[in-house]
Design an enzyme around this catalytic site. Structure first.
Site, PDB file in Angstrom:
ATOM      1  N   ARG A 124      45.727  67.932  65.066  1.00  0.00           N
ATOM      2  CA  ARG A 124      45.175  69.157  64.489  1.00  0.00           C
ATOM      3  C   ARG A 124      44.539  70.024  65.579  1.00  0.00           C
ATOM      4  NH1 ARG A 124      40.532  68.772  60.130  1.00  0.00           N
ATOM      5  NH2 ARG A 124      39.376  68.232  62.001  1.00  0.00           N
ATOM      6  N   ARG A 127      25.963  62.223  54.421  1.00  0.00           N
ATOM      7  CA  ARG A 127      26.406  61.447  55.580  1.00  0.00           C
ATOM      8  C   ARG A 127      25.353  60.489  56.085  1.00  0.00           C
ATOM      9  NH1 ARG A 127      30.650  65.447  57.484  1.00  0.00           N
ATOM     10  NH2 ARG A 127      31.571  64.470  59.288  1.00  0.00           N
ATOM     11  N   ARG A 137      39.205  74.065  66.435  1.00  0.00           N
ATOM     12  CA  ARG A 137      37.918  73.382  66.244  1.00  0.00           C
ATOM     13  C   ARG A 137      37.516  72.704  67.540  1.00  0.00           C
ATOM     14  NH1 ARG A 137      37.084  70.089  60.664  1.00  0.00           N
ATOM     15  NH2 ARG A 137      35.698  68.909  62.059  1.00  0.00           N
ATOM     16  N   LYS A 197      39.711  64.437  53.777  1.00  0.00           N
ATOM     17  CA  LYS A 197      38.791  64.964  52.764  1.00  0.00           C
ATOM     18  C   LYS A 197      39.084  66.424  52.453  1.00  0.00           C
ATOM     19  CE  LYS A 197      35.066  63.971  55.232  1.00  0.00           C
ATOM     20  NZ  LYS A 197      35.661  63.403  56.462  1.00  0.00           N
ATOM     21  N   ARG A 223      32.661  61.157  67.121  1.00  0.00           N
ATOM     22  CA  ARG A 223      32.496  61.437  65.678  1.00  0.00           C
ATOM     23  C   ARG A 223      32.733  60.165  64.863  1.00  0.00           C
ATOM     24  NH1 ARG A 223      36.763  66.029  65.279  1.00  0.00           N
ATOM     25  NH2 ARG A 223      36.473  65.929  63.020  1.00  0.00           N
TER      26      ARG A 223
HETATM   27  P1  AP5 Z   1      41.442  66.745  56.950  1.00  0.00           P
HETATM   28  O1  AP5 Z   1      41.875  66.911  55.548  1.00  0.00           O
HETATM   29  O2  AP5 Z   1      40.940  67.895  57.675  1.00  0.00           O
HETATM   30  O3  AP5 Z   1      40.412  65.521  57.073  1.00  0.00           O
HETATM   31  P2  AP5 Z   1      38.839  65.533  56.934  1.00  0.00           P
HETATM   32  O4  AP5 Z   1      38.452  64.186  56.428  1.00  0.00           O
HETATM   33  O5  AP5 Z   1      38.381  66.715  56.178  1.00  0.00           O
HETATM   34  O6  AP5 Z   1      38.485  65.630  58.488  1.00  0.00           O
HETATM   35  P3  AP5 Z   1      37.382  66.509  59.217  1.00  0.00           P
HETATM   36  O7  AP5 Z   1      37.801  66.643  60.645  1.00  0.00           O
HETATM   37  O8  AP5 Z   1      37.053  67.725  58.474  1.00  0.00           O
HETATM   38  O9  AP5 Z   1      36.219  65.497  59.177  1.00  0.00           O
HETATM   39  P4  AP5 Z   1      34.807  65.558  59.658  1.00  0.00           P
HETATM   40  O10 AP5 Z   1      34.115  64.751  58.671  1.00  0.00           O
HETATM   41  O11 AP5 Z   1      34.630  65.144  61.073  1.00  0.00           O
HETATM   42  O12 AP5 Z   1      34.451  67.116  59.727  1.00  0.00           O
HETATM   43  P5  AP5 Z   1      33.369  67.979  59.017  1.00  0.00           P
HETATM   44  O13 AP5 Z   1      33.852  69.348  59.011  1.00  0.00           O
HETATM   45  O14 AP5 Z   1      32.934  67.365  57.769  1.00  0.00           O
HETATM   46  O15 AP5 Z   1      42.691  66.095  57.728  1.00  0.00           O
HETATM   47  C1  AP5 Z   1      42.663  65.885  59.129  1.00  0.00           C
HETATM   48  C2  AP5 Z   1      44.077  66.158  59.689  1.00  0.00           C
HETATM   49  O16 AP5 Z   1      44.968  65.183  59.170  1.00  0.00           O
HETATM   50  C3  AP5 Z   1      44.652  67.526  59.288  1.00  0.00           C
HETATM   51  O17 AP5 Z   1      45.398  68.032  60.346  1.00  0.00           O
HETATM   52  C4  AP5 Z   1      45.549  67.189  58.081  1.00  0.00           C
HETATM   53  O18 AP5 Z   1      46.620  68.090  57.962  1.00  0.00           O
HETATM   54  C5  AP5 Z   1      46.029  65.784  58.428  1.00  0.00           C
HETATM   55  N1  AP5 Z   1      46.300  64.963  57.255  1.00  0.00           N
HETATM   56  C6  AP5 Z   1      45.615  64.953  56.075  1.00  0.00           C
HETATM   57  N2  AP5 Z   1      46.132  64.046  55.229  1.00  0.00           N
HETATM   58  C7  AP5 Z   1      47.169  63.454  55.879  1.00  0.00           C
HETATM   59  C8  AP5 Z   1      48.104  62.428  55.509  1.00  0.00           C
HETATM   60  N3  AP5 Z   1      48.054  61.839  54.324  1.00  0.00           N
HETATM   61  N4  AP5 Z   1      49.015  62.060  56.421  1.00  0.00           N
HETATM   62  C9  AP5 Z   1      49.069  62.663  57.662  1.00  0.00           C
HETATM   63  N5  AP5 Z   1      48.213  63.651  58.061  1.00  0.00           N
HETATM   64  C10 AP5 Z   1      47.269  64.042  57.170  1.00  0.00           C
HETATM   65  O19 AP5 Z   1      32.140  67.852  60.046  1.00  0.00           O
HETATM   66  C11 AP5 Z   1      32.179  68.409  61.322  1.00  0.00           C
HETATM   67  C12 AP5 Z   1      30.824  68.246  61.995  1.00  0.00           C
HETATM   68  O20 AP5 Z   1      29.841  68.992  61.260  1.00  0.00           O
HETATM   69  C13 AP5 Z   1      30.268  66.838  62.054  1.00  0.00           C
HETATM   70  O21 AP5 Z   1      30.748  66.131  63.184  1.00  0.00           O
HETATM   71  C14 AP5 Z   1      28.762  67.104  62.141  1.00  0.00           C
HETATM   72  O22 AP5 Z   1      28.408  67.494  63.431  1.00  0.00           O
HETATM   73  C15 AP5 Z   1      28.614  68.300  61.225  1.00  0.00           C
HETATM   74  N6  AP5 Z   1      28.339  67.908  59.826  1.00  0.00           N
HETATM   75  C16 AP5 Z   1      29.118  68.168  58.745  1.00  0.00           C
HETATM   76  N7  AP5 Z   1      28.564  67.674  57.626  1.00  0.00           N
HETATM   77  C17 AP5 Z   1      27.399  67.080  58.007  1.00  0.00           C
HETATM   78  C18 AP5 Z   1      26.395  66.365  57.319  1.00  0.00           C
HETATM   79  N8  AP5 Z   1      26.462  66.163  55.980  1.00  0.00           N
HETATM   80  N9  AP5 Z   1      25.346  65.879  58.032  1.00  0.00           N
HETATM   81  C19 AP5 Z   1      25.245  66.085  59.361  1.00  0.00           C
HETATM   82  N10 AP5 Z   1      26.169  66.738  60.086  1.00  0.00           N
HETATM   83  C20 AP5 Z   1      27.243  67.235  59.411  1.00  0.00           C
HETATM   84 MG    MG Z   2      37.042  68.335  56.590  1.00  0.00          MG
END
Ligand code: AP5
Ligand code: MG
Length: 192
Positions: free
Chosen positions: A128, A89, A134, A14, A146
């Protein structure tokens, strides 16, 4: 105004695709994960509360993230559109978002859902974790927590928007550019 939800499990790409999409379409990127990490870095009370959930791989309470999104929408009155990443979410967050957008006479145009296998997600996030700093990427137990949280609480969001015929599934494996091309094609069809 055209608003997009980029949907998918942790590690589905994402954040990676959001950067390319905002550069192409001039949308305002709203990532609740990024907003929460800024609050943690600034050591605000909200950040301290959120950290205890994030470190365990659990969702932060709905009212916290809904409040953050509500202020972010108010702070960007001139945006051409919003790209929501990692929000909503839960069903409660989806209902709240729809209400907030309605107040601004707009709505979600499309939900683009990235499909990636669980093994690929774990592999990407562990990889990552070596460099990202992180806390929720450093061990497989938290990464799996997660993913479980996503399966139990977040998959309902896709069902909710499918009820309005707004969801498109995109293959989230392949090169970053291949996936970006698929996303663009879906957006362009809806903009034209
Ligand atoms: P990346 O692009 O970072 O993927 P992502 O989907 O953004 O993954 P996140 O780890 O950010 O997801 P998340 O939903 O757990 O985290 P968030 O910050 O939202 O890619 C991941 C890796 O893969 C990178 O190294 C990238 O380079 C690689 N990659 C990308 N594309 C690729 C490809 N095509 N091929 C190979 N490699 C590739 O949330 C974190 C925490 O915050 C949650 O756990 C929760 O506690 C809290 N939180 C956030 N939002 C909410 C909400 N709305 N409600 C409640 N809690 C929330
Ligand atoms: Mg993200």
């Amino acid at each position: 105004m055209f608003n997009i939800i980029l949907f998918g499990p942790p590690g589905s790409g994402k954040g990676t695709q959001s950067e390319k999409l905002i550069a192409t379409y001039g949308l305002k990127h709203l990532s609740t994960g990024d907003l929460l990490r800024s609050e943690i870095a600034a050591q605000t009370p909200l950040g301290l509360e959120a950290k205890s959930f994030m470190d365990k791989g659990q969702l932060v309470p709905d009212e916290v993230v809904i409040g953050m999104i509500s202020s972010a929408l108010d702070q960007n009155p001139l945006a051409k559109g919003f790209l929501f990443d990692g929000f909503p979410r839960t069903e409660a967050q989806s209902v709240a978002l729809d209400k907030l957008l309605k107040l601004k006479n707009t709505e979600i145009g499309v939900v683009l859902a990235l499909d990636v296998s669980e093994e690929e997600l774990v592999k990407r996030l562990l990889n990552r974790g070596i460099t990202s700093g992180r806390s929720d990427d450093t061990n497989e137990t938290v990464i799996r927590a997660r993913i479980t949280e996503y399966q139990q609480k977040t998959t309902v969001v896709a069902n909710y928007y499918a009820g309005f015929d707004k969801v498109v599934h995109i293959k989230g494996e392949g090169t970053v550019d291949e996936i970006f091309t698929s996303l663009r094609s879906e957006i362009d069809q809806r903009l034209s």
